[in-house]
Write a protein that holds these residues in place. Sequence first.
Motif, mmCIF file in Angstrom:
data_model
loop_
_atom_site.group_PDB
_atom_site.id
_atom_site.type_symbol
_atom_site.label_atom_id
_atom_site.label_comp_id
_atom_site.label_asym_id
_atom_site.label_seq_id
_atom_site.Cartn_x
_atom_site.Cartn_y
_atom_site.Cartn_z
ATOM 1 N N GLY A 360 0.820 -1.207 0.000
ATOM 2 C CA GLY A 360 0.000 0.000 0.000
ATOM 3 C C GLY A 360 0.852 1.254 0.000
ATOM 4 O O GLY A 360 0.480 2.271 -0.591
ATOM 5 N N ARG A 361 2.003 1.168 0.646
ATOM 6 C CA ARG A 361 2.891 2.330 0.710
ATOM 7 C C ARG A 361 3.625 2.575 -0.616
ATOM 8 O O ARG A 361 4.240 3.612 -0.796
ATOM 9 N N LEU A 362 3.544 1.595 -1.526
ATOM 10 C CA LEU A 362 4.141 1.771 -2.856
ATOM 11 C C LEU A 362 3.166 2.393 -3.843
ATOM 12 O O LEU A 362 3.563 2.788 -4.937
ATOM 13 N N SER A 363 1.888 2.488 -3.475
ATOM 14 C CA SER A 363 0.880 3.040 -4.376
ATOM 15 C C SER A 363 1.114 4.521 -4.597
ATOM 16 O O SER A 363 1.725 5.207 -3.770
ATOM 17 N N PHE A 364 0.616 5.026 -5.705
ATOM 18 C CA PHE A 364 0.781 6.449 -6.029
ATOM 19 C C PHE A 364 0.166 7.319 -4.952
ATOM 20 O O PHE A 364 0.774 8.305 -4.513
ATOM 21 N N GLN A 365 -1.038 6.981 -4.505
ATOM 22 C CA GLN A 365 -1.739 7.845 -3.580
ATOM 23 C C GLN A 365 -1.027 7.962 -2.241
ATOM 24 O O GLN A 365 -1.086 9.021 -1.593
ATOM 25 N N PHE A 366 -0.337 6.910 -1.810
ATOM 26 C CA PHE A 366 0.411 6.999 -0.553
ATOM 27 C C PHE A 366 1.790 7.612 -0.765
ATOM 28 O O PHE A 366 2.170 8.555 -0.067
ATOM 29 N N SER A 367 2.553 7.077 -1.706
ATOM 30 C CA SER A 367 3.944 7.522 -1.873
ATOM 31 C C SER A 367 4.032 8.974 -2.318
ATOM 32 O O SER A 367 4.958 9.689 -1.930
ATOM 33 N N ALA A 368 3.072 9.440 -3.138
ATOM 34 C CA ALA A 368 3.087 10.841 -3.558
ATOM 35 C C ALA A 368 2.909 11.751 -2.343
ATOM 36 O O ALA A 368 3.643 12.735 -2.175
ATOM 37 N N ALA A 369 1.942 11.428 -1.486
ATOM 38 C CA ALA A 369 1.704 12.249 -0.303
ATOM 39 C C ALA A 369 2.870 12.156 0.674
ATOM 40 O O ALA A 369 3.347 13.178 1.201
ATOM 41 N N ASN A 370 3.354 10.952 0.919
ATOM 42 C CA ASN A 370 4.429 10.755 1.885
ATOM 43 C C ASN A 370 5.719 11.444 1.436
ATOM 44 O O ASN A 370 6.374 12.135 2.238
ATOM 45 N N ASP A 371 6.078 11.279 0.158
ATOM 46 C CA ASP A 371 7.332 11.862 -0.338
ATOM 47 C C ASP A 371 7.244 13.377 -0.434
ATOM 48 O O ASP A 371 8.243 14.078 -0.225
ATOM 49 N N TRP A 372 6.055 13.893 -0.769
ATOM 50 C CA TRP A 372 5.900 15.346 -0.813
ATOM 51 C C TRP A 372 6.035 15.941 0.594
ATOM 52 O O TRP A 372 6.735 16.947 0.782
ATOM 53 N N ASN A 373 5.391 15.349 1.570
ATOM 54 C CA ASN A 373 5.465 15.869 2.937
ATOM 55 C C ASN A 373 6.883 15.801 3.477
ATOM 56 O O ASN A 373 7.323 16.679 4.226
ATOM 57 N N GLU A 374 7.624 14.768 3.076
ATOM 58 C CA GLU A 374 9.022 14.664 3.487
ATOM 59 C C GLU A 374 9.849 15.777 2.865
ATOM 60 O O GLU A 374 10.705 16.380 3.519
ATOM 61 N N LEU A 375 9.584 16.075 1.593
ATOM 62 C CA LEU A 375 10.301 17.158 0.905
ATOM 63 C C LEU A 375 10.000 18.505 1.546
ATOM 64 O O LEU A 375 10.893 19.362 1.658
ATOM 65 N N GLN A 376 8.757 18.688 1.975
ATOM 66 C CA GLN A 376 8.357 19.976 2.533
ATOM 67 C C GLN A 376 9.050 20.307 3.846
ATOM 68 O O GLN A 376 9.059 21.462 4.270
ATOM 69 N N LYS A 377 9.653 19.314 4.484
ATOM 70 C CA LYS A 377 10.414 19.587 5.709
ATOM 71 C C LYS A 377 11.586 20.520 5.435
ATOM 72 O O LYS A 377 12.023 21.263 6.320
ATOM 73 N N SER A 378 12.088 20.475 4.201
ATOM 74 C CA SER A 378 13.201 21.350 3.841
ATOM 75 C C SER A 378 12.796 22.415 2.826
ATOM 76 O O SER A 378 13.300 23.526 2.838
ATOM 77 N N LEU A 379 11.838 22.069 1.924
ATOM 78 C CA LEU A 379 11.447 23.024 0.879
ATOM 79 C C LEU A 379 10.568 24.134 1.441
ATOM 80 O O LEU A 379 10.741 25.310 1.109
ATOM 81 N N LYS A 380 9.579 23.783 2.255
ATOM 82 C CA LYS A 380 8.722 24.729 2.983
ATOM 83 C C LYS A 380 7.979 25.688 2.062
ATOM 84 O O LYS A 380 7.995 26.912 2.252
ATOM 85 N N LEU A 381 7.295 25.141 1.064
ATOM 86 C CA LEU A 381 6.479 25.969 0.176
ATOM 87 C C LEU A 381 5.159 26.307 0.857
ATOM 88 O O LEU A 381 4.460 25.424 1.337
ATOM 89 N N GLU A 382 4.803 27.602 0.853
ATOM 90 C CA GLU A 382 3.524 28.024 1.432
ATOM 91 C C GLU A 382 2.461 28.197 0.355
ATOM 92 O O GLU A 382 1.266 28.093 0.625
ATOM 93 N N THR A 383 2.887 28.492 -0.867
ATOM 94 C CA THR A 383 1.973 28.638 -2.005
ATOM 95 C C THR A 383 2.585 27.924 -3.204
ATOM 96 O O THR A 383 3.800 27.726 -3.279
#
Length: 405
Positions: A360-383
């Motif tokens: 389930g964690r390999l599915s698009f719907q999970f991995s897209a959300a999980n990897d994006w949230n991980e990236l946001q820890k450093s990217l920190k996009l507000e808009t």
Amino acid sequence: MQSGFRAGHGCTSATLKVLNDILTAIDKKHYCAAVFIDLAKAFDSVNHHIPIGRLDSLGFSNDCLAWFTNYFSDRVQCFKSEGLLSGPLAVSMGVPQGSILGPTLFSVYINEVALAAGESLIHLYADDTILYTSGPSLDTVLTTLQASFNAIQLSFRGLQLLLNTSKTKCMLFNRSLPVPTRLSNITTLDGSDLEYVDNYKYFGVWLDCKLSFQTHIKHLQSKVKSRIGFLFRNKASFTHAAKHTLVKLTILPILDFGDVIYEIASNTLLNKLDAVYHSAIRFVTKAPYTTHHCDLYALVGWPSLHTRRQTHWLHVIYKTLLGKVPPYLSSLVTIASPTCSTRSSRYISLVTPKTNSFFGRLSFQFSAANDWNELQKSLKLETLISLTSFKHQLSEQLTDYCTCT
């Protein structure tokens, strides 16, 4: 569910959607079975009266219908070889291939086939069709798939499209559930049994019944090794600039194509691609075999394959946020609404769906959300920013680092 010849759609988006559905089913401990449908000479079999009727039902004016009728009529084809030209032969069926309108007219022609899928799911890329269904009972899954396949065949017959039985295959996607020694056959309306296969080349990517991508990576290795072997045998003929260009144009596209699909393979398999990638860099740089791979990347100025895949994957996720991917992908991600006001709540985050297993964690719907949230820890996009600006910021975030011990 038609990904052929449409802006923003493609082989990759279609495969990501199908894989998401299959992985989600496996995560629920469901069986998932599919029929990969192949049609014989589909573009040449179009009955001209049917697309005209389709356009009429879509509200095209009489003048437009007359124009399209004229477009189809009085067409001829001939054959030229060694300066000799055959006589003209009237073309009474098919869409003009190589034309601008041909693919669009074919999509209009085949569009309503999807309505016949019934309880199964369907995805099309022009005439290439996958029909698949899932459920907790294998017998029920195969019964449902057979019923949907029958309806699809009748729909194709109504369009005078001929099923290529020898190239139409079945596959059961399963990781751990019990399977009988002999599966119930999926049959055509003519009574022919379809062959069950363990591997199938779907839009350029080899899918296997375990979704390990072992077959696909093996084919990639073989293809790249063959080309690198040719380059090394003729290396005296190329300048340094030519070597760089040759690898960039003939090797890297092979490794890049579909990499966001097969990136879910195990590290053991993906490391096999690193070996051929390093060989390609050695061809360009003349670096000895003992050169450390981190030094190879620095010499040629290219990132590791891992970083290339990660970059392409994050581009897909951001295009999803911008609405630059098909709705069937963008509907799989949801921007989170903050429940309380904190510093981190200002940043764009995605809702991570619940899963039951590793698959389930390999599915698009999970991995897209999980990897994006991980990236946001450093990217920190507000808009949301432009795709170009995102790519620039991402290139500053992703850097190769040595993980060797």
